[in-house]
Design a protein around this motif. Structure first.
Motif, PDB file in Angstrom:
ATOM      1  N   ILE A  59      24.444  30.662 105.842  1.00 62.65           N
ATOM      2  CA  ILE A  59      23.188  31.049 105.189  1.00 62.65           C
ATOM      3  C   ILE A  59      23.026  30.312 103.871  1.00 62.65           C
ATOM      4  CG2 ILE A  59      21.981  32.923 104.015  1.00 62.65           C
ATOM      5  CD1 ILE A  59      22.922  34.807 106.121  1.00 62.65           C
ATOM      6  N   ARG A  60      24.060  30.356 103.016  1.00 63.89           N
ATOM      7  CA  ARG A  60      23.950  29.772 101.687  1.00 63.89           C
ATOM      8  C   ARG A  60      24.415  28.321 101.690  1.00 63.89           C
ATOM      9  NH1 ARG A  60      25.029  33.865  96.729  1.00 63.89           N
ATOM     10  NH2 ARG A  60      23.729  35.601  97.438  1.00 63.89           N
ATOM     11  N   ASN A  65      18.652  26.490 102.886  1.00 60.09           N
ATOM     12  CA  ASN A  65      19.569  27.514 103.377  1.00 60.09           C
ATOM     13  C   ASN A  65      19.404  27.715 104.892  1.00 60.09           C
ATOM     14  OD1 ASN A  65      17.491  29.433 103.939  1.00 60.09           O
ATOM     15  ND2 ASN A  65      17.577  30.210 101.846  1.00 60.09           N
ATOM     16  N   LEU A  67      18.301  30.173 106.756  1.00 57.64           N
ATOM     17  CA  LEU A  67      17.044  30.725 107.249  1.00 57.64           C
ATOM     18  C   LEU A  67      15.925  29.693 107.204  1.00 57.64           C
ATOM     19  CD1 LEU A  67      17.202  34.287 105.632  1.00 57.64           C
ATOM     20  CD2 LEU A  67      17.808  33.622 107.964  1.00 57.64           C
ATOM     21  N   SER A  86      28.061  33.947 106.964  1.00 61.26           N
ATOM     22  CA  SER A  86      27.907  34.201 105.534  1.00 61.26           C
ATOM     23  C   SER A  86      29.215  34.683 104.926  1.00 61.26           C
ATOM     24  CB  SER A  86      26.818  35.251 105.288  1.00 61.26           C
ATOM     25  OG  SER A  86      26.704  35.523 103.898  1.00 61.26           O
ATOM     26  N   GLU A  90      25.067  40.401 103.117  1.00 59.95           N
ATOM     27  CA  GLU A  90      23.704  40.403 102.599  1.00 59.95           C
ATOM     28  C   GLU A  90      22.752  40.919 103.670  1.00 59.95           C
ATOM     29  OE1 GLU A  90      23.925  36.513  99.760  1.00 59.95           O
ATOM     30  OE2 GLU A  90      24.324  36.275 101.887  1.00 59.95           O
ATOM     31  N   TYR A  93      19.359  39.231 104.405  1.00 58.73           N
ATOM     32  CA  TYR A  93      19.457  37.996 105.200  1.00 58.73           C
ATOM     33  C   TYR A  93      19.583  38.328 106.681  1.00 58.73           C
ATOM     34  CZ  TYR A  93      20.036  34.846 101.201  1.00 58.73           C
ATOM     35  OH  TYR A  93      19.838  34.103 100.069  1.00 58.73           O
ATOM     36  N   GLU A  96      16.165  39.366 108.020  1.00 53.87           N
ATOM     37  CA  GLU A  96      15.296  38.207 108.216  1.00 53.87           C
ATOM     38  C   GLU A  96      15.752  37.405 109.434  1.00 53.87           C
ATOM     39  OE1 GLU A  96      12.209  35.475 107.609  1.00 53.87           O
ATOM     40  OE2 GLU A  96      12.544  37.506 106.878  1.00 53.87           O
TER      41      GLU A  96
END
Length: 263
Positions: A59-60, A65, A67, A86, A90, A93, A96
């Motif tokens: 994700i990060r 990122n 998403l 991840s 989170e 996240y 989403e």
């Protein structure tokens, strides 16, 4: 070597990326191709050139990122099955990701057992999507629309539909079917068009083309044999009809449409 599917790992941390790749390569053997990308841009470039069936993405990541990467892939018209990775729990996240169709959310560090279990489950989703996509490609929607009200149609028309479907491998004629349902050929022709919204010849051709599409995807029979299997003695004529109705040749159709399990 030809692999059945491609799995893409996207992670900006080299150690994590290579660790995931090594684990999956050991598990996959020669069944799946395992490739990596260190950022979203590289992943997008790869997916633009080649089909990816399953993507595992952090994700990060800097600049783009996970998403945002999924959004960009969808804008390309691609839809791989996705697992999010991840190092943080989170929830927003994950929420989403669910909206974007992500099938799993794994927290780092990821054990080998958890990784493999998640990938195996994701590949089942991939197979299911492919089967659904293949069936969608086979089905002739005009044919289905014409037939969906057949329970309210006169019995001779229902019988004619059943006769065509049972004899799709033969060079069936309108007169033959009219005789089978005990109607005058001219009257049968008019009644069929009135009730089905297409003439008998078009219905017969669409039925044969639909049967041919199923054979193209579920067998390795040559085009000549498939033409014969759906009642055409002339392969050239069959190919002409197929292209007229499908917009491509039988060979192109076989090449371009993904092959799921056909039932």
């Amino acid at each position: 070597m030809k692999y059945s599917k491609t799995i893409l790992i996207v992670d900006d941390e080299p150690r994590t990326r290579e660790g995931l790749k090594k684990t999956l390569e050991t598990w996959a053997g020669s069944s799946y191709e395992i490739v990596t990308a260190e950022n979203g841009d590289d992943a997008l470039a790869f997916i633009a050139e080649r089909p990816v069936h399953l993507m595992l993405t952090d994700i990060r990541m800097p600049e783009m990122n996970g998403l945002s990467l999924i959004h960009a892939i969808k804008e390309q018209g691609r839809n791989p099955v996705v697992i999010l990775l991840s190092g943080y729990s989170e929830f927003e996240y994950a929420q989403e990701g669910i909206k974007l169709g992500v099938v799993n959310y794994l927290l780092k560090p990821i054990t080998k057992a958890k990784l493999i279990e998640a990938v195996e489950q994701a590949l089942l989703v991939c197979d299911s999507r492919e089967r659904a996509g293949t069936i969608e490609k086979i089905v002739d929607h005009q044919l289905m629309e014409a037939k969906q009200h057949d329970v309210r149609m006169p019995q001779p028309i229902q019988a004619a539909i059943q006769y065509v479907e049972a004899h799709v491998q033969l060079p069936v004629s309108l007169r033959e079917v009219a005789d089978h349902v005990h109607l005058n050929a001219s009257y049968f022709s008019s009644l069929f068009k009135e009730k089905m919204g297409m003439n008998f010849s078009e219905f017969l051709t669409r039925s044969k083309i639909q049967a041919a599409k199923k054979l193209l995807l579920s067998t390795s029979l040559p085009i000549t044999a498939i033409a014969e299997e759906v009642g055409y003695q002339s392969t050239k004529y069959f190919m002409t009809l197929f292209k007229e109705y499908e917009g491509m040749t039988p060979s192109q159709y076989r090449k371009d449409v993904p092959k799921g399990d056909i039932v």
